[in-house]
Design a protein around this motif. Structure first.
Motif, PDB file in Angstrom:
ATOM      1  N   LEU A 155       0.843  -1.217   0.000  1.00 28.31           N
ATOM      2  CA  LEU A 155       0.000   0.000   0.000  1.00 28.31           C
ATOM      3  C   LEU A 155       0.872   1.259   0.000  1.00 28.31           C
ATOM      4  O   LEU A 155       0.550   2.241  -0.658  1.00 28.31           O
ATOM      5  N   VAL A 156       1.968   1.199   0.753  1.00 29.66           N
ATOM      6  CA  VAL A 156       2.891   2.355   0.791  1.00 29.66           C
ATOM      7  C   VAL A 156       3.457   2.572  -0.608  1.00 29.66           C
ATOM      8  O   VAL A 156       3.448   3.699  -1.128  1.00 29.66           O
ATOM      9  N   LYS A 157       3.919   1.486  -1.248  1.00 30.39           N
ATOM     10  CA  LYS A 157       4.518   1.582  -2.589  1.00 30.39           C
ATOM     11  C   LYS A 157       3.527   2.147  -3.603  1.00 30.39           C
ATOM     12  O   LYS A 157       3.897   2.913  -4.489  1.00 30.39           O
ATOM     13  N   LYS A 158       2.268   1.778  -3.446  1.00 31.46           N
ATOM     14  CA  LYS A 158       1.242   2.258  -4.382  1.00 31.46           C
ATOM     15  C   LYS A 158       0.763   3.673  -4.051  1.00 31.46           C
ATOM     16  O   LYS A 158      -0.107   4.220  -4.731  1.00 31.46           O
ATOM     17  N   GLY A 159       1.261   4.227  -2.948  1.00 32.17           N
ATOM     18  CA  GLY A 159       0.867   5.587  -2.566  1.00 32.17           C
ATOM     19  C   GLY A 159      -0.525   5.666  -1.957  1.00 32.17           C
ATOM     20  O   GLY A 159      -1.116   6.740  -1.893  1.00 32.17           O
ATOM     21  N   LEU A 160      -1.044   4.533  -1.484  1.00 34.01           N
ATOM     22  CA  LEU A 160      -2.398   4.530  -0.914  1.00 34.01           C
ATOM     23  C   LEU A 160      -2.400   4.821   0.589  1.00 34.01           C
ATOM     24  O   LEU A 160      -3.443   5.123   1.172  1.00 34.01           O
ATOM     25  N   VAL A 161      -1.245   4.666   1.208  1.00 34.22           N
ATOM     26  CA  VAL A 161      -1.067   5.068   2.611  1.00 34.22           C
ATOM     27  C   VAL A 161       0.298   5.746   2.713  1.00 34.22           C
ATOM     28  O   VAL A 161       1.162   5.522   1.868  1.00 34.22           O
ATOM     29  N   LYS A 162       0.427   6.564   3.777  1.00 33.87           N
ATOM     30  CA  LYS A 162       1.679   7.324   3.912  1.00 33.87           C
ATOM     31  C   LYS A 162       2.526   6.755   5.041  1.00 33.87           C
ATOM     32  O   LYS A 162       2.068   6.666   6.179  1.00 33.87           O
ATOM     33  N   ALA A 163       3.774   6.358   4.723  1.00 37.26           N
ATOM     34  CA  ALA A 163       4.695   5.899   5.762  1.00 37.26           C
ATOM     35  C   ALA A 163       5.202   7.131   6.530  1.00 37.26           C
ATOM     36  O   ALA A 163       5.207   8.222   5.969  1.00 37.26           O
ATOM     37  N   PRO A 164       5.645   6.965   7.765  1.00 39.53           N
ATOM     38  CA  PRO A 164       5.686   5.719   8.528  1.00 39.53           C
ATOM     39  C   PRO A 164       4.298   5.303   9.022  1.00 39.53           C
ATOM     40  O   PRO A 164       3.528   6.125   9.484  1.00 39.53           O
ATOM     41  N   LEU A 165       4.051   4.008   8.912  1.00 38.80           N
ATOM     42  CA  LEU A 165       2.754   3.476   9.330  1.00 38.80           C
ATOM     43  C   LEU A 165       2.741   3.145  10.817  1.00 38.80           C
ATOM     44  O   LEU A 165       3.800   2.997  11.439  1.00 38.80           O
ATOM     45  N   HIS A 166       1.540   3.025  11.337  1.00 40.85           N
ATOM     46  CA  HIS A 166       1.351   2.544  12.706  1.00 40.85           C
ATOM     47  C   HIS A 166       0.624   1.200  12.618  1.00 40.85           C
ATOM     48  O   HIS A 166      -0.449   1.112  12.027  1.00 40.85           O
ATOM     49  N   VAL A 167       1.238   0.178  13.200  1.00 39.29           N
ATOM     50  CA  VAL A 167       0.740  -1.196  13.080  1.00 39.29           C
ATOM     51  C   VAL A 167       0.238  -1.690  14.432  1.00 39.29           C
ATOM     52  O   VAL A 167       0.821  -1.383  15.461  1.00 39.29           O
ATOM     53  N   ASP A 168      -0.848  -2.439  14.395  1.00 41.66           N
ATOM     54  CA  ASP A 168      -1.314  -3.145  15.596  1.00 41.66           C
ATOM     55  C   ASP A 168      -1.177  -4.646  15.337  1.00 41.66           C
ATOM     56  O   ASP A 168      -1.874  -5.190  14.475  1.00 41.66           O
ATOM     57  N   PHE A 169      -0.268  -5.298  16.063  1.00 45.55           N
ATOM     58  CA  PHE A 169      -0.143  -6.752  15.948  1.00 45.55           C
ATOM     59  C   PHE A 169      -1.212  -7.386  16.843  1.00 45.55           C
ATOM     60  O   PHE A 169      -1.147  -7.253  18.074  1.00 45.55           O
ATOM     61  N   VAL A 170      -2.181  -8.019  16.208  1.00 45.85           N
ATOM     62  CA  VAL A 170      -3.245  -8.689  16.971  1.00 45.85           C
ATOM     63  C   VAL A 170      -2.863 -10.164  17.027  1.00 45.85           C
ATOM     64  O   VAL A 170      -2.995 -10.887  16.034  1.00 45.85           O
ATOM     65  N   LEU A 171      -2.372 -10.595  18.178  1.00 39.38           N
ATOM     66  CA  LEU A 171      -1.805 -11.941  18.283  1.00 39.38           C
ATOM     67  C   LEU A 171      -2.611 -12.796  19.256  1.00 39.38           C
ATOM     68  O   LEU A 171      -3.079 -12.303  20.290  1.00 39.38           O
ATOM     69  N   GLY A 172      -2.754 -14.068  18.888  1.00 42.29           N
ATOM     70  CA  GLY A 172      -3.479 -14.982  19.762  1.00 42.29           C
ATOM     71  C   GLY A 172      -4.926 -15.195  19.346  1.00 42.29           C
ATOM     72  O   GLY A 172      -5.699 -15.815  20.085  1.00 42.29           O
ATOM     73  N   VAL A 173      -5.312 -14.688  18.169  1.00 43.79           N
ATOM     74  CA  VAL A 173      -6.658 -14.971  17.641  1.00 43.79           C
ATOM     75  C   VAL A 173      -6.703 -16.449  17.254  1.00 43.79           C
ATOM     76  O   VAL A 173      -5.828 -16.905  16.503  1.00 43.79           O
ATOM     77  N   PRO A 174      -7.691 -17.215  17.739  1.00 41.43           N
ATOM     78  CA  PRO A 174      -7.760 -18.618  17.327  1.00 41.43           C
ATOM     79  C   PRO A 174      -7.902 -18.725  15.796  1.00 41.43           C
ATOM     80  O   PRO A 174      -8.785 -18.103  15.216  1.00 41.43           O
ATOM     81  N   GLY A 175      -6.993 -19.424  15.173  1.00 39.36           N
ATOM     82  CA  GLY A 175      -7.021 -19.541  13.712  1.00 39.36           C
ATOM     83  C   GLY A 175      -5.999 -18.659  13.023  1.00 39.36           C
ATOM     84  O   GLY A 175      -5.751 -18.814  11.827  1.00 39.36           O
ATOM     85  N   ALA A 176      -5.402 -17.721  13.761  1.00 38.37           N
ATOM     86  CA  ALA A 176      -4.375 -16.848  13.173  1.00 38.37           C
ATOM     87  C   ALA A 176      -3.092 -16.952  14.005  1.00 38.37           C
ATOM     88  O   ALA A 176      -2.899 -17.915  14.731  1.00 38.37           O
ATOM     89  N   CYS A 177      -2.213 -15.964  13.880  1.00 35.90           N
ATOM     90  CA  CYS A 177      -0.893 -16.056  14.529  1.00 35.90           C
ATOM     91  C   CYS A 177      -1.014 -16.133  16.052  1.00 35.90           C
ATOM     92  O   CYS A 177      -1.706 -15.309  16.659  1.00 35.90           O
ATOM     93  N   PRO A 178      -0.338 -17.087  16.675  1.00 32.73           N
ATOM     94  CA  PRO A 178      -0.369 -17.172  18.144  1.00 32.73           C
ATOM     95  C   PRO A 178       0.322 -15.968  18.790  1.00 32.73           C
ATOM     96  O   PRO A 178       0.955 -15.172  18.105  1.00 32.73           O
ATOM     97  N   GLY A 179       0.209 -15.891  20.113  1.00 33.74           N
ATOM     98  CA  GLY A 179       0.756 -14.747  20.836  1.00 33.74           C
ATOM     99  C   GLY A 179       1.908 -15.128  21.748  1.00 33.74           C
ATOM    100  O   GLY A 179       1.928 -14.741  22.915  1.00 33.74           O
ATOM    101  N   THR A 180       2.877 -15.848  21.202  1.00 37.52           N
ATOM    102  CA  THR A 180       4.066 -16.160  22.016  1.00 37.52           C
ATOM    103  C   THR A 180       5.059 -14.999  21.907  1.00 37.52           C
ATOM    104  O   THR A 180       5.007 -14.211  20.954  1.00 37.52           O
ATOM    105  N   PRO A 181       6.008 -14.903  22.824  1.00 38.42           N
ATOM    106  CA  PRO A 181       7.044 -13.871  22.715  1.00 38.42           C
ATOM    107  C   PRO A 181       7.780 -13.948  21.378  1.00 38.42           C
ATOM    108  O   PRO A 181       8.058 -12.916  20.760  1.00 38.42           O
ATOM    109  N   GLU A 182       8.069 -15.170  20.923  1.00 39.27           N
ATOM    110  CA  GLU A 182       8.785 -15.335  19.644  1.00 39.27           C
ATOM    111  C   GLU A 182       7.975 -14.754  18.486  1.00 39.27           C
ATOM    112  O   GLU A 182       8.533 -14.161  17.568  1.00 39.27           O
ATOM    113  N   ASP A 183       6.645 -14.954  18.514  1.00 36.05           N
ATOM    114  CA  ASP A 183       5.803 -14.411  17.442  1.00 36.05           C
ATOM    115  C   ASP A 183       5.889 -12.886  17.410  1.00 36.05           C
ATOM    116  O   ASP A 183       6.006 -12.291  16.342  1.00 36.05           O
ATOM    117  N   LEU A 184       5.827 -12.260  18.582  1.00 39.73           N
ATOM    118  CA  LEU A 184       5.864 -10.795  18.602  1.00 39.73           C
ATOM    119  C   LEU A 184       7.224 -10.296  18.087  1.00 39.73           C
ATOM    120  O   LEU A 184       7.281  -9.383  17.248  1.00 39.73           O
TER     121      LEU A 184
END
Ligand code: KMH
Ligand code: ZN
Length: 270
Positions: A155-184
């Motif tokens: 999205l940044v490359k396409k100019g649809l959002v402006k860097a620097p971005l702010h990200v929320d890592f949502v970890l531990g959702v059943p079915g998606a990425c777990p929430g271990t320290p290594e994952d974060l």
């Protein structure tokens, strides 16, 4: 290290009063919970609206009422969800962006979500990003899986959002990425140095991942959307109780907590 931004995710789309009796549902309850979290030390409030029956809604008017009620009480940053519930259409989900909030969430890919699928096709991610750019809304990039970071970079490359971005890592959702320290740690290592990030640990991963973020220079999201318990078997009394714990932990670890205006400066909001 920059000050800690604490986001309170008050209601979510999935949690029920049966699971958490103190879940805020009406605009008045949500505004009151936002105010309590602000007083406890939160600088951002992540909001999902509910209709008169308590079901998730993305209705413009309901979000408008909540936004006005929150803003009348305190200067906390209002961040509506564009994720909604898994069954909302993209058009429904986009409605709160018309309010021109300072921020809104932007989920950057599809993943399993418990028994459901949380759909975010490339076409719709780009449409959401374009709309947010038109409205002057800063996206918070919701990342549930590793590939979603690459989608955000695209999205940044396409100019649809402006860097620097702010990200929320949502970890531990059943079915998606777990929430271990290594994952974060793995996730954080995939984003550019100048992006900011927060972590929302689902369920029992909430507090351990929050402590990691405090130490690593990230930011923290807590609240009933992610976790209804204070500790094993003991429901949290309020969203503010969960915020207050993060403030105490930050203090003990030596990280100062950001006010809403300090959070605005960190996030590059006007
Ligand atoms: N309720 C989830 C399906 C967001 O707020 O942007 C999506 C969600 C993400 O909560
Ligand atoms: Zn949400």
């Amino acid at each position: 290290m920059e000050k800690l931004i604490i986001t309170a995710a008050l209601t979510g789309a999935e949690v029920t009063r049966e699971q958490q009796p103190n879940l805020p549902l009406t605009p008045d309850e949500i505004a009151e919970a936002a105010y309590e979290c602000y007083q406890a030390g939160a600088s951002v409030v992540h909001v999902h609206a509910r209709d008169a029956e308590g079901n998730p809604t993305q209705d413009f008017e309901v979000y408008k009422e909540i936004k006005e009620k929150v803003e009348a009480k305190c200067p906390i940053i209002f961040q509506p969800s564009t994720g909604g519930a898994v069954w909302h259409t993209p058009e429904q989900r986009l409605q709160p962006v018309d309010l021109k909030p300072e921020m809104a969430t932007l989920s950057c890919g599809t993943c399993n979500f418990g028994p459901d699928v949380f759909m975010n096709s490339e076409e719709y991610i780009e449409r959401f990003a374009t709309k947010m750019q038109e409205m002057g809304v800063k996206p918070e990039i919701e990342v549930f899986e590793r590939g979603m970071i690459e989608n955000a970079k695209r999205l940044v490359k396409k100019g649809l959002v402006k860097a620097p971005l702010h990200v929320d890592f949502v970890l531990g959702v059943p079915g998606a990425c777990p929430g271990t320290p290594e994952d974060l740690i793995f996730m954080v290592n995939q984003i550019p140095e100048d992006w900011t990030w927060t972590v929302a640990g689902i369920g029992r991963t909430e507090t351990p991942l929050a402590v990691m973020a405090i130490v690593m220079g990230g930011h923290v999201r807590v609240g009933f959307e992610d976790n209804v318990y204070y500790s094993k078997g003991r429901l949290a009394k309020s969203n503010a109780e969960l915020v207050a714990r993060i403030v105490r932990l930050a203090k003990e670890i030596g990280r100062e907590v950001a006010t809403p205006d300090e959070a605005r400066a960190i996030l590059g909001l006007k």
